[in-house]
Design an enzyme around this catalytic site. Structure first.
Site, PDB file in Angstrom:
ATOM      1  N   TYR A 182      -3.761 -10.875  14.208  1.00  0.00           N
ATOM      2  CA  TYR A 182      -3.277 -11.757  15.679  1.00  0.00           C
ATOM      3  C   TYR A 182      -4.113 -12.594  16.526  1.00  0.00           C
ATOM      4  O   TYR A 182      -3.271 -12.485  17.444  1.00  0.00           O
ATOM      5  CB  TYR A 182      -3.990  -9.576  16.265  1.00  0.00           C
ATOM      6  CG  TYR A 182      -3.143  -8.111  16.412  1.00  0.00           C
ATOM      7  CD1 TYR A 182      -1.753  -8.547  15.015  1.00  0.00           C
ATOM      8  CD2 TYR A 182      -3.211  -7.422  16.141  1.00  0.00           C
ATOM      9  CE1 TYR A 182      -0.532  -7.966  14.018  1.00  0.00           C
ATOM     10  CE2 TYR A 182      -1.891  -6.208  15.720  1.00  0.00           C
ATOM     11  CZ  TYR A 182      -1.254  -6.340  15.316  1.00  0.00           C
ATOM     12  OH  TYR A 182      -0.430  -5.598  14.332  1.00  0.00           O
ATOM     13  N   LYS A 233      -8.170  -4.120   1.836  1.00  0.00           N
ATOM     14  CA  LYS A 233      -7.828  -4.782   0.918  1.00  0.00           C
ATOM     15  C   LYS A 233      -8.239  -5.312   0.448  1.00  0.00           C
ATOM     16  O   LYS A 233      -8.541  -7.587   0.174  1.00  0.00           O
ATOM     17  CB  LYS A 233      -5.929  -6.192   1.394  1.00  0.00           C
ATOM     18  CG  LYS A 233      -5.173  -6.041   0.667  1.00  0.00           C
ATOM     19  CD  LYS A 233      -4.819  -5.163  -0.414  1.00  0.00           C
ATOM     20  CE  LYS A 233      -3.756  -5.098  -1.205  1.00  0.00           C
ATOM     21  NZ  LYS A 233      -3.793  -3.844  -2.520  1.00  0.00           N
ATOM     22  N   ASP A 265      -2.962  -0.093   1.177  1.00  0.00           N
ATOM     23  CA  ASP A 265      -2.299   0.918   0.838  1.00  0.00           C
ATOM     24  C   ASP A 265      -2.203   1.632   0.337  1.00  0.00           C
ATOM     25  O   ASP A 265      -0.935   3.089   0.483  1.00  0.00           O
ATOM     26  CB  ASP A 265      -1.538   0.165  -0.615  1.00  0.00           C
ATOM     27  CG  ASP A 265      -2.248  -0.557  -1.736  1.00  0.00           C
ATOM     28  OD1 ASP A 265      -3.359  -0.619  -0.975  1.00  0.00           O
ATOM     29  OD2 ASP A 265      -2.253  -1.586  -2.329  1.00  0.00           O
ATOM     30  N   ASP A 289      -3.719  -0.798  13.526  1.00  0.00           N
ATOM     31  CA  ASP A 289      -2.792  -1.697  13.899  1.00  0.00           C
ATOM     32  C   ASP A 289      -1.436   0.570  13.108  1.00  0.00           C
ATOM     33  O   ASP A 289      -0.819   0.964  13.776  1.00  0.00           O
ATOM     34  CB  ASP A 289      -1.756  -2.135  14.351  1.00  0.00           C
ATOM     35  CG  ASP A 289      -0.749  -2.759  15.856  1.00  0.00           C
ATOM     36  OD1 ASP A 289      -0.565  -1.061  16.003  1.00  0.00           O
ATOM     37  OD2 ASP A 289      -0.112  -2.735  15.542  1.00  0.00           O
TER      38      ASP A 289
END
Length: 406
Positions: A182, A233, A265, A289
């Site tokens: 972001y 990840k 995931d 988020d």
């Protein structure tokens, strides 16, 4: 003003009330929390940012509840309302006026309603309400976002998950708030070698950014049930590989906290498959988020979940995690409880006023026990009310000093 050093003293699951926290002059009578103070002994300045959509409605309710709970604990608040988001765009042409940021920085804590709406969706990026929120977080240097997700017994049937899956869920998502994709650079638009337009962003974290959020998460887990799951990840992303290495290194400072790692995931799947396996989750900005919004639906409604964003020093930012809901704005349909619980976090984590915070938490539970529901959490056999009446019922519970337990 809020500080992480102060706030770590009270980083525990919400809605837990213990006789040990009662003032010495008040006997631990059943049905009463504590005695009220008649004259203010402490004063705080609070910047209110109503924002857009349902924001002004829920902030109005929170202001009244904060004032009453504070007065009963000898606290006086000085409130200053400032424009932000779409409201500020319409008024000043920018989503975060300098005056608003300055007022927030000089206050003891900041309470935000909601920002955004269809009206501004097609604005250029620097003129979007959401840009103002990013600027506010950056201006306040609030890097640690705490988002609790607790399934209350009164609302377990409102969850979309089976009762046996949702019942008893009590987890905390610790989200890094001022780094990652972001905020990372380079970012923007360009063209590739084929002449096609491309958009690009950068997921980047420095060691210091990871270390400080990891310590917040370990301290949070230590005050809860001693279990921390770091979500990344790391099988694909270099930024996540560094994240995992640093969180693992910081774990050596907290031998009493059990650390596990999980790919994002899998974490998204496990949150709906078996959410009770989680106690505290720490993750980066974008994963946090998404996962915190997913966790909110386990509780039955996004309208029930508060959040606290904390800096190393200076005022914290407290806000419900729901959006501005422009489709119901101005119709007295909004659920103000997430904002009220955010106000409780403001008292607890931002100001260190544990007793006043517990007054609000207990009042929310008592109101639910008495069967009052807004439309988003309504079920047969309860009383459907609007935003204003829900606020009035919570005020009655604050005044009655009823100790609600779960």
């Amino acid at each position: 003003m809020a500080s992480l050093q102060l706030n770590f003293k009270s980083l525990r699951a919400p809605f837990r009330h213990h006789n040990a926290s009662l003032p010495k002059q008040c006997p631990p009578e059943v049905g009463r929390i504590r005695c009220g103070a008649s004259t203010p002994t402490r004063r705080y300045s609070i910047t209110l940012l109503p924002g857009d959509g349902i924001g002004p409605e829920v902030i109005s309710v929170a202001k009244g509840v904060l004032s009453l709970a504070g007065s009963l604990e000898g606290i006086e608040f000085g409130f200053e309302e400032m424009p932000m988001g779409g409201a500020a765009l319409d008024l000043t042409g920018v989503p975060l006026p300098d005056e608003t940021l300055s007022a927030a920085q000089q206050s003891d804590a900041v309470l935000l309603g909601a920002i955004g709406g269809y009206k501004w969706d097609n604005n250029e990026k620097h003129l979007k309400p959401e840009t103002g929120l990013l600027q506010l977080r950056e201006g306040l240097k609030v890097f640690a976002n705490l988002r609790p997700a607790t399934v209350l017994p009164q609302l377990v049937d409102a969850s979309t998950l089976k009762k046996e899956v949702a019942e008893g869920v009590d987890l905390m998502v610790v989200r890094e708030l001022t780094g990652g994709i972001y905020f990372g650079k380079p970012r923007g638009f360009s063209s590739n070698q084929n002449g096609e337009e491309i958009g690009f962003n950068t997921e980047v974290y420095a060691t210091s950014e990871i270390d400080r959020i990891a310590r917040v998460a370990f301290e949070t887990a230590r005050k809860r049930h001693g279990k921390l799951c770091s979500v990344d990840k790391a099988n694909v992303l270099e930024a996540s590989m560094l994240w995992r290495r640093r969180v693992t290194a910081i774990a050596l400072e907290y031998p009493d906290v059990e650390l596990t790692h999980m790919y994002v995931d899998n974490a998204a799947m496990q949150l709906v498959r078996n959410p009770k396996q989680f106690d505290t989750i720490v993750t980066n900005n974008i994963f946090g988020d998404i996962l915190s919004d997913e966790a909110s639906m386990i509780t039955g409604s996004i309208g029930m979940l508060p959040s606290a964003s904390l800096a190393a020093k200076g005022p914290g930012l407290f806000e419900p995690i729901h959006g501005s809901a422009p489709d119901i704005a101005g119709q007295d349909k909004a659920n103000p409880l997430a904002t009220l619980l955010s106000a409780a976090l403001l008292l607890k984590y931002g100001l260190g006023e544990q007793d006043a915070a517990e007054r609000i938490e207990a009042a929310v539970l008592d109101t639910l026990n008495r069967g009052f529901r807004t439309g988003d959490i309504y079920s047969d056999g309860n009383t459907l009310v609007g935003c204003k009446q829900m606020g009035e019922e919570v005020l009655k519970s604050v005044k009655s000093d009823v100790l609600a337990t779960i």
